[in-house]
Design a protein around this motif. Structure first.
Motif, PDB file in Angstrom:
ATOM      1  N   GLU A 481      22.053  17.090 -31.093  1.00  8.59           N
ATOM      2  CA  GLU A 481      22.875  18.254 -31.371  1.00  8.59           C
ATOM      3  C   GLU A 481      21.787  19.328 -31.900  1.00  8.59           C
ATOM      4  O   GLU A 481      21.767  20.520 -31.548  1.00  8.59           O
ATOM      5  CB  GLU A 481      23.980  17.947 -31.929  1.00  8.59           C
ATOM      6  CG  GLU A 481      25.078  17.076 -31.331  1.00  8.59           C
ATOM      7  CD  GLU A 481      25.356  18.038 -30.119  1.00  8.59           C
ATOM      8  OE1 GLU A 481      25.374  19.217 -30.136  1.00  8.59           O
ATOM      9  OE2 GLU A 481      25.577  17.394 -29.109  1.00  8.59           O
ATOM     10  N   ALA A 482      21.209  19.054 -33.011  1.00  3.74           N
ATOM     11  CA  ALA A 482      20.223  20.126 -33.780  1.00  3.74           C
ATOM     12  C   ALA A 482      19.189  20.392 -32.721  1.00  3.74           C
ATOM     13  O   ALA A 482      18.901  21.623 -32.752  1.00  3.74           O
ATOM     14  CB  ALA A 482      19.636  19.217 -34.760  1.00  3.74           C
ATOM     15  N   PHE A 483      18.680  19.687 -31.781  1.00  2.19           N
ATOM     16  CA  PHE A 483      17.508  20.034 -30.852  1.00  2.19           C
ATOM     17  C   PHE A 483      18.178  20.879 -29.906  1.00  2.19           C
ATOM     18  O   PHE A 483      17.640  21.851 -29.552  1.00  2.19           O
ATOM     19  CB  PHE A 483      17.147  18.718 -30.098  1.00  2.19           C
ATOM     20  CG  PHE A 483      16.106  18.839 -29.017  1.00  2.19           C
ATOM     21  CD1 PHE A 483      14.780  19.550 -29.386  1.00  2.19           C
ATOM     22  CD2 PHE A 483      16.453  18.892 -28.002  1.00  2.19           C
ATOM     23  CE1 PHE A 483      13.978  19.634 -28.177  1.00  2.19           C
ATOM     24  CE2 PHE A 483      15.729  18.979 -26.772  1.00  2.19           C
ATOM     25  CZ  PHE A 483      14.358  19.480 -27.122  1.00  2.19           C
ATOM     26  N   LEU A 487      17.251  24.800 -29.132  1.00  4.65           N
ATOM     27  CA  LEU A 487      17.116  25.325 -27.617  1.00  4.65           C
ATOM     28  C   LEU A 487      17.859  26.705 -27.193  1.00  4.65           C
ATOM     29  O   LEU A 487      17.376  27.419 -26.538  1.00  4.65           O
ATOM     30  CB  LEU A 487      17.084  24.184 -26.787  1.00  4.65           C
ATOM     31  CG  LEU A 487      16.117  23.190 -26.516  1.00  4.65           C
ATOM     32  CD1 LEU A 487      16.504  22.062 -25.354  1.00  4.65           C
ATOM     33  CD2 LEU A 487      14.916  23.781 -26.123  1.00  4.65           C
ATOM     34  N   LEU A 488      19.481  26.481 -27.324  1.00  2.00           N
ATOM     35  CA  LEU A 488      19.927  27.444 -27.105  1.00  2.00           C
ATOM     36  C   LEU A 488      19.767  28.718 -27.780  1.00  2.00           C
ATOM     37  O   LEU A 488      20.081  29.780 -27.221  1.00  2.00           O
ATOM     38  CB  LEU A 488      21.458  27.216 -27.395  1.00  2.00           C
ATOM     39  CG  LEU A 488      22.056  26.038 -26.477  1.00  2.00           C
ATOM     40  CD1 LEU A 488      23.264  25.357 -26.942  1.00  2.00           C
ATOM     41  CD2 LEU A 488      22.000  26.282 -25.112  1.00  2.00           C
ATOM     42  N   VAL A 492      14.977  32.333 -23.351  1.00  2.00           N
ATOM     43  CA  VAL A 492      14.699  31.946 -21.933  1.00  2.00           C
ATOM     44  C   VAL A 492      15.651  30.597 -21.630  1.00  2.00           C
ATOM     45  O   VAL A 492      15.855  30.398 -20.468  1.00  2.00           O
ATOM     46  CB  VAL A 492      13.238  31.323 -21.962  1.00  2.00           C
ATOM     47  CG1 VAL A 492      13.211  30.008 -22.547  1.00  2.00           C
ATOM     48  CG2 VAL A 492      12.719  31.152 -20.365  1.00  2.00           C
ATOM     49  N   VAL A 493      16.403  30.341 -22.689  1.00  3.60           N
ATOM     50  CA  VAL A 493      17.369  28.942 -22.170  1.00  3.60           C
ATOM     51  C   VAL A 493      18.920  29.596 -22.255  1.00  3.60           C
ATOM     52  O   VAL A 493      19.424  30.092 -22.938  1.00  3.60           O
ATOM     53  CB  VAL A 493      17.504  27.982 -23.177  1.00  3.60           C
ATOM     54  CG1 VAL A 493      18.440  26.843 -23.093  1.00  3.60           C
ATOM     55  CG2 VAL A 493      15.911  27.401 -23.303  1.00  3.60           C
ATOM     56  N   ASP A 494      19.363  29.490 -20.951  1.00  2.00           N
ATOM     57  CA  ASP A 494      20.790  29.569 -20.599  1.00  2.00           C
ATOM     58  C   ASP A 494      21.894  28.644 -21.153  1.00  2.00           C
ATOM     59  O   ASP A 494      22.860  29.144 -21.813  1.00  2.00           O
ATOM     60  CB  ASP A 494      21.037  29.990 -19.367  1.00  2.00           C
ATOM     61  CG  ASP A 494      20.422  31.277 -18.991  1.00  2.00           C
ATOM     62  OD1 ASP A 494      20.011  32.352 -19.588  1.00  2.00           O
ATOM     63  OD2 ASP A 494      19.927  31.586 -17.749  1.00  2.00           O
ATOM     64  N   ILE A 620      18.162  21.387 -18.631  1.00  2.00           N
ATOM     65  CA  ILE A 620      18.072  22.712 -19.472  1.00  2.00           C
ATOM     66  C   ILE A 620      18.065  23.817 -18.317  1.00  2.00           C
ATOM     67  O   ILE A 620      17.011  23.783 -17.538  1.00  2.00           O
ATOM     68  CB  ILE A 620      16.833  22.850 -20.173  1.00  2.00           C
ATOM     69  CG1 ILE A 620      16.901  21.620 -21.042  1.00  2.00           C
ATOM     70  CG2 ILE A 620      16.763  24.143 -21.107  1.00  2.00           C
ATOM     71  CD1 ILE A 620      15.414  21.327 -22.094  1.00  2.00           C
ATOM     72  N   ARG A 621      19.035  24.790 -18.222  1.00  2.00           N
ATOM     73  CA  ARG A 621      18.879  25.747 -17.453  1.00  2.00           C
ATOM     74  C   ARG A 621      18.294  26.779 -18.212  1.00  2.00           C
ATOM     75  O   ARG A 621      18.452  27.382 -19.203  1.00  2.00           O
ATOM     76  CB  ARG A 621      20.323  26.289 -16.842  1.00  2.00           C
ATOM     77  CG  ARG A 621      20.157  27.508 -16.185  1.00  2.00           C
ATOM     78  CD  ARG A 621      21.794  27.753 -15.252  1.00  2.00           C
ATOM     79  NE  ARG A 621      21.701  26.684 -14.325  1.00  2.00           N
ATOM     80  CZ  ARG A 621      21.300  26.208 -13.126  1.00  2.00           C
ATOM     81  NH1 ARG A 621      20.262  27.410 -12.773  1.00  2.00           N
ATOM     82  NH2 ARG A 621      21.491  25.614 -12.360  1.00  2.00           N
TER      83      ARG A 621
END
Length: 790
Positions: A481-483, A487-488, A492-494, A620-621
């Protein structure tokens, strides 16, 4: 005699360099194309025949997927006499080999039981295959892996760590084996012995998670072996059932659900099942390739014979002079046959050289099937050599036996006119060549359209710009979850979602029983996903809702596709199913639009998403797929784990489902181009010959007032008729072949007019272009020069 014939042969080549070049090049290209196709087909038909005693090696699988269980193997071994040894081979999504604190990702990692080298015997480069898997901590690597990690060092005895679907385990390298051949079903890089605590349960027949193979003492007839297996497993399940029917009735009713046995050499070209260890071959495509090779050879041979006989007719006066000077007919026959054979064999040598160059070029372009040496296929070379000899003899028969029988006086007076009797046969051969070329061209266009149809079709979700990160080795531990949260935070990460099981041709299967109607039992594909998966992948929700992580009860819910809704019938939202070990009361909360996870040859099947908050892969979108985006994600990854950054783009992996169509399209395009080249090469030669033969006719027409344009129009009309006739034959033929091929796809393009128009108009244009190029200079020649001898 030999010296005179040799001098005559050399002089004739010098006088007719262009004809000789066309003849040699056309036949050489035909030989090269046939060689390449034959090599590809030969490898496909000889999959797994490299195993010593392959006739005694068999695979045991479920009827509709490639896995079976250790329990099935043991039960079969106990019940059937003559089984020598058996092995289970369990694949993993990805393996990481850690050596000296450096991690190396190896996708083709398999866990095997102790008797692997008894079923698949081979000599190791380092180590002893007889004892390689005696210890549960044994590991064997391929030569390429050893070279990549250890160079020329012998790594046997070194301890390494292997991570796959469990925590890292320590192994000792006990052997280095040769890389598996290209035509091998099991394409391994690492073979690791199954640890004792992982040992597949020998009493659990439902634990079907491995490829299962066994070896018999002598080759057994497969129908008898399958029949014996059917009786054994049918008897076992019958004794466990509470049915009142007779065993015979039960045996017949359950025939389709019993394990399936295949010889290892038949696996690759058998019906493709779910979870195959490597992509299955397609026998229909091999038949297409063999047909192309056959017709290319025929085209090349026709060209060679056509041009050789046409040229030979110009040597009629030479034959007459030779007979006047004392040559006997047998000497003339020998001379002409020898000349033709020499040219044909030289064409073969040039063809082998061209094929070698093309092998290297196609190998560098990613055609792994062509990463071989042409001289490894001696049987194919012998067949092509035989065809070369036959073609040479065929081309030499006409001048050797037909022209040599004419009386010298008749020929030397100029009354020889055999060419008229040959024009019809040559036109028929030209029509045949164009028919084959046009048919292949039309078919190749449809193959290309079908490939793009599968790649561009609406899949029911958005496959582009999705990066898949491997977490099958629990690299993130408790920090999933932390990762994801970090990322979010990247621009660049949707979105990002954890899930389990690949959605590329490999969804797992499960049975669901309707709790309201217990007679309704559904077999469905399934995938574990979290609440972010549906929006991350762009699925369209048609009914109900998505999973909600804040609702504790959603652990017992599923979202299904339209196809499964059709199977259930009626209003499905709120219906409850028993899914065995995945939950006794699973409620349907939503329906998504149908989606593809297999290639276009298969119908969309029922599928369901089960809710799980974590998983072995992260989708990852990203807003843009570039190196910087990948670098940003990798930086976040390195903050949470020291494991290698193991990723791929979903659309690239998904497009591999169309690899066989892509290969078919590329190979057909290449060899269709070669067939067209051969046909038009021969056509150019015949045009030149006709122009030489009719040069005086052209001169007379010009004297009588014909313009260059009129003369070109005359020749264009003559030969365009041949193209039109070829098109009228080739169009329905190509339509029939294309429709038969497209019927193998559940989703396919329509057969439209555009490919036919492209082939027909393109062929006509090329013919006219050849005529204009070859005829213009002849038509522009001063008639005084051409009629001087008259």
């Amino acid at each position: 005699m030999v010296k005179n014939h040799l001098l005559s042969f050399i002089r004739n080549l010098r006088r007719n360099t262009s004809y000789a070049s066309i003849n040699i090049l056309g036949l050489a290209v035909g030989f090269a194309a046939a060689l390449l196709i034959s090599i590809y087909v030969f490898q496909e038909y000889n999959y797994d025949r490299h195993h010593a005693g392959y006739e005694k090696i068999y695979r045991l699988s479920a009827p509709n997927f490639a896995f079976s269980s250790h329990a099935h193997l043991e039960y079969l071994e106990q019940s059937v006499s003559g089984i020598e040894s058996f092995v289970t081979v369990m694949p993993t999504p990805s393996g990481t080999l850690t050596v000296y604190e450096d991690g190396f990702i190896e996708e083709n990692t398999f866990y095997v039981s102790e008797d692997y080298f008894k079923v698949f015997p081979q000599e190791l480069i380092f180590g002893n295959s007889r004892s390689a898997f005696e210890n549960p901590s044994s590991l064997v690597i391929t030569e390429s892996v050893a070279r990549k990690i250890f160079g020329s060092e012998n790594p046997v005895g070194l301890q390494v760590e292997l991570s796959s679907q469990s925590s890292p385990e320590t192994y000792t390298i006990t052997g280095v084996m040769k890389d598996p051949p290209l035509n091998s079903y099991l394409k391994y890089n690492i073979l690791a012995r199954v640890k004792t605590e992982w040992e597949l349960n020998p009493t659990n027949f439902s634990n079907t998670v491995a490829h299962c193979f066994f070896r018999t003492e002598v080759p057994l007839a497969l129908p008898l072996l399958q029949e014996e297996s059917d009786k054994i497993f049918s008897r076992r399940s019958y004794e466990m059932s509470n049915g009142e029917q007779s065993f015979q009735d039960y045996h017949e009713r359950t025939k389709s659900s019993r394990p399936r046995i295949l010889n290892i050499a038949d696996v690759h070209l058998s019906k493709s099942l779910l979870f195959e260890a490597s992509p299955a071959g397609k026998p229909l495509y091999l038949l297409i390739f063999m047909g192309i090779a056959f017709f290319i050879i025929i085209l090349a041979a026709i060209n060679y014979v056509n041009l050789a006989t046409a040229q030979a007719s110009k040597r009629a006066k030479e034959i007459g002079l030779r007979k006047v000077l004392g040559s006997i007919r047998s000497h003339l026959i020998f001379g002409f046959l020898a000349e033709s054979l020499v040219l044909s064999m030289f064409s073969l040598i040039v063809g082998v050289f061209i094929a070698s160059l093309l092998l290297e070029a196609m190998s560098s372009l990613g055609f792994t099937a062509f990463e071989v040496s042409i001289f490894d296929f001696k049987q194919i070379l012998m067949v092509i050599t035989g065809i070369s000899i036959f073609t040479g003899i065929g081309a030499g028969l006409y001048p050797a036996f037909y022209l040599s029988r004419f009386a010298p006086a008749l020929v030397l007076k100029g009354n020889y006119s055999s060419e008229k009797s040959k024009s019809l046969s040559r036109n028929i051969l030209v029509i045949f060549q164009f028919t084959v070329s046009l048919t292949l061209t039309i078919f190749s266009i449809f193959v290309y359209q079908q490939l793009n149809y599968g790649i561009d079709k609406d899949l029911g979700f958005q496959k582009e710009q999705v990066l898949i990160l491997d977490n099958s080795k629990n690299q993130l531990g408790e920090s999933e979850e932390a990762f994801r949260d970090k990322l979010l935070s990247l621009s660049v990460v949707d979105n990002a979602s954890f899930s389990r099981y690949s959605m590329v041709d490999r969804l797992a299967l499960i049975g669901l029983q309707n709790k309201e109607d217990e007679e309704q039992y559904l077999r469905t594909h399934y995938k574990f996903v979290d609440d972010r998966f549906i929006p991350t992948m762009g699925f369209e929700m048609l009914e109900g809702r998505n999973f909600n992580v804040d609702l504790e009860g959603d652990i017992n819910t599923i979202v299904i596709n339209e196809r499964m809704k059709e199977e259930i019938g009626g209003d499905v939202i709120g219906k409850v199913f028993n899914s065995g070990h995945l939950g006794k009361s699973i409620e349907v909360i939503g329906v998504v639009k149908n989606f593809h996870f297999q290639d276009m040859s298969k119908e969309i099947e029922p599928a369901a998403f089960f809710f799980r908050a974590n998983g072995n892969q992260l989708s990852i979108r990203i807003s843009t797929a570039n190196n910087q985006a990948i670098a940003d994600i990798e930086n976040v990854w390195s903050d949470f784990t020291t494991e290698p950054f193991d990723y791929y783009f979903f659309d690239q992996r998904f497009n591999k489902l169309f690899e066989s169509e892509k290969t078919l399209s590329q190979i057909i395009s290449i060899f269709t181009s070669l067939s067209v080249f051969i046909a038009f090469l021969g056509f150019a030669g015949l045009i030149s010959f006709q122009l030489d033969r009719r040069i005086k006719e052209i001169g007379i027409r010009k004297v009588l007032g014909a313009s260059v344009r009129q003369i070109l129009g005359m020749f264009s009309l003559e030969f365009s008729r041949l193209v039109i006739i070829s098109f009228l034959i080739g169009a329905p033929l190509s339509w029939y072949i294309t429709s038969k091929w497209l019927n193998s796809f559940a989703y396919r393009v329509d057969i439209g007019l555009v490919p036919f128009l492209i082939a027909g108009l393109g062929g006509t244009f090329l013919v006219l272009l050849v005529i204009v190029i070859r005829a213009r200079s002849k038509a522009s020649t001063n008639p005084v020069e051409t009629l001087r001898s008259e």
